[in-house]
Design an enzyme around this catalytic site. Structure first.
Site, PDB file in Angstrom:
ATOM      1  CD  GLU A  63      -2.205   1.220   3.129  1.00 45.94           C
ATOM      2  OE1 GLU A  63      -2.279   2.367   3.493  1.00 45.94           O
ATOM      3  OE2 GLU A  63      -1.586   0.457   3.728  1.00 45.94           O
ATOM      4  CE  LYS A 151      -6.086   1.235   8.331  1.00 44.61           C
ATOM      5  NZ  LYS A 151      -5.559   2.504   7.742  1.00 44.61           N
TER       6      LYS A 151
END
Length: 153
Positions: A63, A151
């Site tokens: 990411e 998350k």
């Protein structure tokens, strides 16, 4: 729904709001990898070099945060250079940035909270959206809105 990389069964009494196409490739890659490496850099060249080094070091899911200058160009470069690996953009705060990241080739998007517009826009997409949550209520709300994974921030 996945929470902190653990599969949670949905209670039978709470049906899902939708049954979208699942972004299987990104999700499978994340589960195989068991982690998502996160990269933030001060400029595009540093990000590019660090990303290539991470991949050479064995990272298969990466990411790059949206605030990194040149993030979209870096994602495009990584997708061309490593088509079998999984790249996403994090700290995506609005639908416009989400669209730009997807156009650049992001296979997943992450946010520090649940951005409902992104979640709705990606309902019928193969791009995985991972909203951030903190409380049990936020986990339940994200799940009820259709999040496949969250998350825990």
């Amino acid at each position: 729904m996945l929470v902190a990389a653990a599969q949670l069964p949905l209670p039978a009494s709470q049906p899902r709001r939708r049954d979208p196409p699942h972004p299987q490739k990104a999700l499978a890659a994340i589960l195989r990898s068991r982690f998502i490496a996160c990269l933030r850099a001060k400029d595009a060249e540093t990000a590019r070099q660090a990303a290539h080094a991470a991949v050479r070091g064995g990272v298969s899911v990466l990411e790059i945060v949206m605030s990194t200058p040149g993030v979209l160009e870096v994602v495009e470069d990584l997708r061309r250079s490593y088509p079998s690996l999984t790249f996403g953009v994090g700290t995506v705060l609005n639908a416009d940035d989400a669209k730009k990241a997807i156009t650049a080739g992001a296979q997943f998007l992450m946010s520090p909270g649940t951005v409902m517009e992104i979640l709705r826009d990606l309902e019928q997409s193969e791009v995985l959206y991972i909203p951030g949550v903190l409380t049990p209520t936020e986990v339940i709300s994200a799940r009820d809105a259709g999040a496949e994974v969250v998350k825990v921030s």
